[in-house]
Design an enzyme around this catalytic site. Structure first.
Site, mmCIF file in Angstrom:
data_model
loop_
_atom_site.group_PDB
_atom_site.id
_atom_site.type_symbol
_atom_site.label_atom_id
_atom_site.label_comp_id
_atom_site.label_asym_id
_atom_site.label_seq_id
_atom_site.Cartn_x
_atom_site.Cartn_y
_atom_site.Cartn_z
ATOM 1 N N ASP A 128 32.982 -19.459 3.126
ATOM 2 C CA ASP A 128 33.588 -19.387 4.684
ATOM 3 C C ASP A 128 34.904 -19.144 4.376
ATOM 4 O O ASP A 128 35.458 -18.404 5.122
ATOM 5 C CB ASP A 128 32.971 -20.836 5.266
ATOM 6 C CG ASP A 128 33.862 -20.985 6.876
ATOM 7 O OD1 ASP A 128 33.319 -19.874 7.387
ATOM 8 O OD2 ASP A 128 34.352 -21.692 7.236
ATOM 9 N N LYS A 137 34.204 -25.751 -7.969
ATOM 10 C CA LYS A 137 35.181 -26.567 -8.364
ATOM 11 C C LYS A 137 34.677 -27.582 -9.367
ATOM 12 O O LYS A 137 34.402 -28.970 -8.996
ATOM 13 C CB LYS A 137 35.844 -27.488 -7.021
ATOM 14 C CG LYS A 137 36.748 -26.824 -6.138
ATOM 15 C CD LYS A 137 38.054 -26.692 -6.588
ATOM 16 C CE LYS A 137 38.789 -27.909 -6.842
ATOM 17 N NZ LYS A 137 40.163 -27.927 -7.145
ATOM 18 N N ASP A 141 37.067 -15.404 5.133
ATOM 19 C CA ASP A 141 38.236 -14.999 6.121
ATOM 20 C C ASP A 141 39.369 -14.465 5.366
ATOM 21 O O ASP A 141 39.991 -13.598 5.948
ATOM 22 C CB ASP A 141 38.506 -16.506 6.915
ATOM 23 C CG ASP A 141 37.912 -16.633 8.151
ATOM 24 O OD1 ASP A 141 36.594 -16.188 8.332
ATOM 25 O OD2 ASP A 141 38.485 -17.341 8.945
ATOM 26 N N TYR A 182 27.271 -27.805 4.345
ATOM 27 C CA TYR A 182 26.758 -27.554 5.887
ATOM 28 C C TYR A 182 25.690 -28.165 6.265
ATOM 29 O O TYR A 182 25.229 -28.378 7.562
ATOM 30 C CB TYR A 182 26.652 -25.797 6.116
ATOM 31 C CG TYR A 182 27.966 -25.120 6.284
ATOM 32 C CD1 TYR A 182 28.971 -25.278 5.686
ATOM 33 C CD2 TYR A 182 28.120 -24.446 7.628
ATOM 34 C CE1 TYR A 182 30.268 -24.303 5.884
ATOM 35 C CE2 TYR A 182 29.242 -23.755 7.921
ATOM 36 C CZ TYR A 182 30.269 -23.672 7.137
ATOM 37 O OH TYR A 182 31.415 -23.222 7.445
ATOM 38 N N ASP A 203 40.004 -22.866 -5.718
ATOM 39 C CA ASP A 203 41.253 -22.788 -5.719
ATOM 40 C C ASP A 203 42.087 -21.618 -6.146
ATOM 41 O O ASP A 203 42.951 -20.780 -5.552
ATOM 42 C CB ASP A 203 42.138 -24.197 -5.828
ATOM 43 C CG ASP A 203 42.000 -24.711 -7.043
ATOM 44 O OD1 ASP A 203 41.262 -24.252 -8.030
ATOM 45 O OD2 ASP A 203 42.651 -25.668 -7.137
#
Ligand code: IPM
Ligand code: MG
Length: 368
Positions: A249, A192, A253, A142, A225
């Site tokens: 983020d 990751k 959600d 970000y 993932d």
């Protein structure tokens, strides 16, 4: 002693509507629980841009640095889609997060019993769910440099940089371990590390902090993932999840929707302690500004109300009053009250945003 101070930034879209309901609740605590806040209100996002040509005026930034806690509604909307990147509504929110150094973003995903049927997952997968996502909020892709859109040969190239320092990882890891000790004592860290160096460092540092300071907490690691897949498959395996800004983020959600509606989930963004011992803090719903339903009384104010409950707990040491507010929300849901985002049951007519707020206030009064 002076009253604790609260800066309210309703923002755009449904922000002002849901915040109006929170105002009723803030006032209720003043009148009935002797918990009086010095409340000021200001603009952020598109509404600030409309007035000042910037999504966050310097005076507002300054005020946010001074108060005990900031409560924010939501920012953004299609009206601002074509603005220059530097003045988009979201930049106002990101500036608040960055300049207040709110590195630890707590996003609880809790499934209320009355709403277990609203999840797109089977009821037994989500009933009783209570997990906490701790998202790093002030660094990573970000904010990393270099960034931008450049010309290369005869085409444009978009660039963003994932960058984490050891200290940035360590401080958010500590915040996750501290929380875990007060909950189920388990942390799962997601990155990751199979493809990203920043992920390798993330895993190393979380492991080091764990071994040195939090060996009593159970720690596991997952690739983000696989973590997303596990969140859908069996979310109750998790207690606290700690992850970076971008994965956080996305995963938050997803976790929010497990509980049936994005309209239910609050968040707290916490920084380092101020002179008075309270952490720098901003509280906001996880949902966005929902321009499609703005101004129609359809929005669910619960995420914003529960964000104020988090403020009571994390900024003002009012855990009992936070419980009271959360129980009031649980009560109105158990009574069958539903805003338009929570429809689907037989014979239920939705209540409006303000009817939901009034019902929560009534449940608070009934709790006395
Ligand atoms: C969130 C939002 C923000 C983010 C946007 C509005 C900048 O999606 O808080 O999750 O991407 O962090
Ligand atoms: Mg988001």
């Amino acid at each position: 002693m002076s009253n604790p101070s609260l800066l309210i930034l309703p923002g755009d879209g449904i922000g002002p509507e849901v915040m109006a309901e929170v105002r009723k609740i803030v006032d209720w605590f003043g009148a009935k629980r002797d918990l009086v806040f010095d409340v000021s209100e200001d603009l952020v996002g598109g509404s600030a841009y409309d007035k000042h040509g910037t999504p966050l005026h310097d005076d507002t930034m300054e005020k946010a640095q001074q108060v005990d806690a900031v409560l924010l509604g939501a920012v953004g909307g299609p009206k601002y889609d074509n603005l220059d990147f530097s003045v988009k509504p979201e930049r106002g929110l990101l500036r608040l997060r960055k300049e207040m150094d709110l590195f630890s973003n707590l996003r609880p995903a809790q499934c209320f019993d009355a709403l277990a049927d609203f999840s797109s997952l089977k009821k037994d997968v989500v009933a009783g769910l209570d997990i906490m996502i701790v998202r790093e909020l002030t660094s990573g892709i970000y904010f990393g440099e270099p960034r931008g859109i450049i010309e290369e040969g005869n085409e444009r190239v978009g660039i963003n940089t994932q960058r984490y320092t050891e200290s940035e990882i360590a401080r958010v890891a500590r915040s996750a371990f501290e929380l875990a000790r007060k909950r189920g004592n388990k942390v799962c860290s997601m990155e990751k590390a199979n493809v990203m160096e920043s992920g390798i460092l993330w895993r190393d540092v979380v492991t080091e902090v764990h071994q040195a300071e939090y060996a009593d907490v159970e720690l596991s690691h997952m690739y983000a993932d696989a973590g997303a897949m596990q969140l859908c498959r069996w979310p109750k395996q998790f207690d606290v999840i700690v992850t970076d800004n971008l994965f956080g983020d996305i995963l938050s959600d997803m976790a929010a929707m497990l509980t049936g509606s994005l309209g239910m989930l609050p968040s707290a963004s916490l920084g380092v302690p101020m002179a008075n011992g309270r952490p720098k803090a901003l509280y906001e719903p996880v949902h966005g500004s929902a321009p499609d339903i703005a101004g129609q009384g359809k929005a669910n104010p619960i995420a914003c109300v529960l964000s104020f409950a988090m403020a009571l707990r994390y900024s003002f040491d009012q855990g009992t009053e936070a419980d009271r507010l959360e129980q009031a929300v649980e009560k109105v849901l158990a009574d069958g009250l539903r805003t338009a985002d929570l429809l689907g049951e037989e014979g239920v007519t939705p209540v409006s945003t303000s009817e939901m707020g009034d019902a929560i206030v009534a449940a608070l009064t009934a709790s006395l």
